[in-house]
Scaffold this motif. Structure first.
Motif, short mmCIF file in Angstrom:
data_model
loop_
_atom_site.label_atom_id
_atom_site.label_comp_id
_atom_site.label_asym_id
_atom_site.label_seq_id
_atom_site.Cartn_x
_atom_site.Cartn_y
_atom_site.Cartn_z
N UNK A 83 9.41 6.10 -4.85
CA UNK A 83 8.37 6.17 -3.83
C UNK A 83 6.98 6.41 -4.41
N UNK A 84 6.84 6.31 -5.73
CA UNK A 84 5.55 6.65 -6.35
C UNK A 84 4.40 5.84 -5.77
N UNK A 85 4.55 4.54 -5.70
CA UNK A 85 3.44 3.71 -5.20
C UNK A 85 3.09 4.07 -3.76
N UNK A 86 4.12 4.29 -2.93
CA UNK A 86 3.87 4.65 -1.53
C UNK A 86 3.19 6.01 -1.43
N UNK A 87 3.59 6.95 -2.28
CA UNK A 87 2.96 8.26 -2.27
C UNK A 87 1.50 8.17 -2.71
N UNK A 88 1.23 7.37 -3.72
CA UNK A 88 -0.16 7.19 -4.16
C UNK A 88 -0.99 6.60 -3.03
N UNK A 89 -0.45 5.62 -2.34
CA UNK A 89 -1.18 5.02 -1.21
C UNK A 89 -1.45 6.07 -0.13
N UNK A 90 -0.45 6.90 0.18
CA UNK A 90 -0.63 7.94 1.20
C UNK A 90 -1.71 8.93 0.78
N UNK A 91 -1.69 9.31 -0.49
CA UNK A 91 -2.69 10.24 -1.01
C UNK A 91 -4.09 9.64 -0.95
N UNK A 92 -4.22 8.40 -1.40
CA UNK A 92 -5.54 7.78 -1.42
C UNK A 92 -6.13 7.69 -0.01
N UNK A 93 -5.32 7.28 0.95
CA UNK A 93 -5.78 7.20 2.34
C UNK A 93 -6.17 8.58 2.85
N UNK A 94 -5.34 9.57 2.54
CA UNK A 94 -5.61 10.94 2.99
C UNK A 94 -6.92 11.47 2.41
N UNK A 95 -7.11 11.31 1.12
CA UNK A 95 -8.33 11.83 0.48
C UNK A 95 -9.57 11.11 0.99
N UNK A 96 -9.47 9.82 1.16
CA UNK A 96 -10.62 9.08 1.69
C UNK A 96 -10.95 9.53 3.11
N UNK A 97 -9.91 9.76 3.92
CA UNK A 97 -10.13 10.23 5.29
C UNK A 97 -10.75 11.63 5.31
#
Length: 222
Positions: free
Chosen positions: A11-25
């Motif tokens: 799930x690494x790629x999905x977790x990175x995507x979730x983190x990036x969206x969260x930090x940007x938000x």
């Protein structure tokens, strides 16, 4: 020590995507992905057996399910990322060190001081999982972290085996005594879960699991 896993978690790629969206938000001013990769390296350290990337993923998913109860769901999500980011089973200051890591990393990422303060408060709350009445953010994080207690008997057995493996350095009789004390404290609580959804879903199964483990721990050591 920070060690990158030999094989990336599925799930690494999905977790990175979730983190990036969260930090940007949340208003990050620095590129968020390097912070995520550093965190994921911590969650994959070799001393971990239960407090792994799988646990992080499970808590994040549970926070999403309970997010409507939180006052600031994104603060809770950030706290989930950091709540066990520093973890050594032979030390007692893990939560405090995780909180300090959050202060440093989120500050460098450019998040607001108010948001960082709330994330840090929530991380420190996981020392005892006792949010004050009306602390809706704390209730969501603590319920998400303890959701494993109310899983199926098979999932609970995997959880207890992983916890024992993390504490393999502790003699069996000592582990049983200390673990039993924790279980009795949990069973004595009037409510294991504070959010209505988690209480309805997990409280009954959790009490059954805890009682069964306590009965097993009470048997003579083989």
């Amino acid at each position: 020590m920070t060690v990158m896993p030999t094989e990336p978690h599925p799930a690494t790629d999905a977790l990175i995507d979730r983190w990036n969206v969260l930090l940007e938000r949340c208003g990050a001013t620095a590129a968020p992905e390097p912070y995520c990769r550093a965190l994921l390296a911590r969650w994959a350290e070799p001393q971990r057996r239960y407090h792994t990337t799988d646990h992080l993923l499970a808590v994040l998913d549970e926070v999403d399910l309970l997010a409507a109860h939180a006052q600031d769901p994104d603060a809770v999500r950030l706290a989930a990322w950091f709540h066990d980011a520093v973890y050594r089973p032979d030390r007692s200051e893990n939560e405090e060190r995780s909180a300090r890591l959050a202060i440093r990393a989120l500050g460098e990422a450019g998040l607001s001081a108010a948001l960082i303060a709330e994330v840090v408060r929530l991380v420190r709350l996981t020392v005892d999982h006792h949010p004050a009445p009306g602390d809706r953010n704390g209730e969501v994080l603590c319920d998400a972290d303890l959701a494993v207690l109310g899983r199926s008997p098979e999932a609970y057995a995997r959880y207890t085996a992983a916890v024992r493996a993390e504490y393999a350095f502790v003699p069996e009789d000592v582990f049983r005594r200390e673990r039993a004390a924790v279980l009795r404290q949990l069973l004595a609580l009037p409510a294991l879960y504070r959010t209505p959804a988690a209480h309805a879903r997990y409280d009954g199964p959790a009490r059954t699991n805890l009682a069964a483990e306590l009965a097993e721990l009470s048997k003579p050591v083989p």
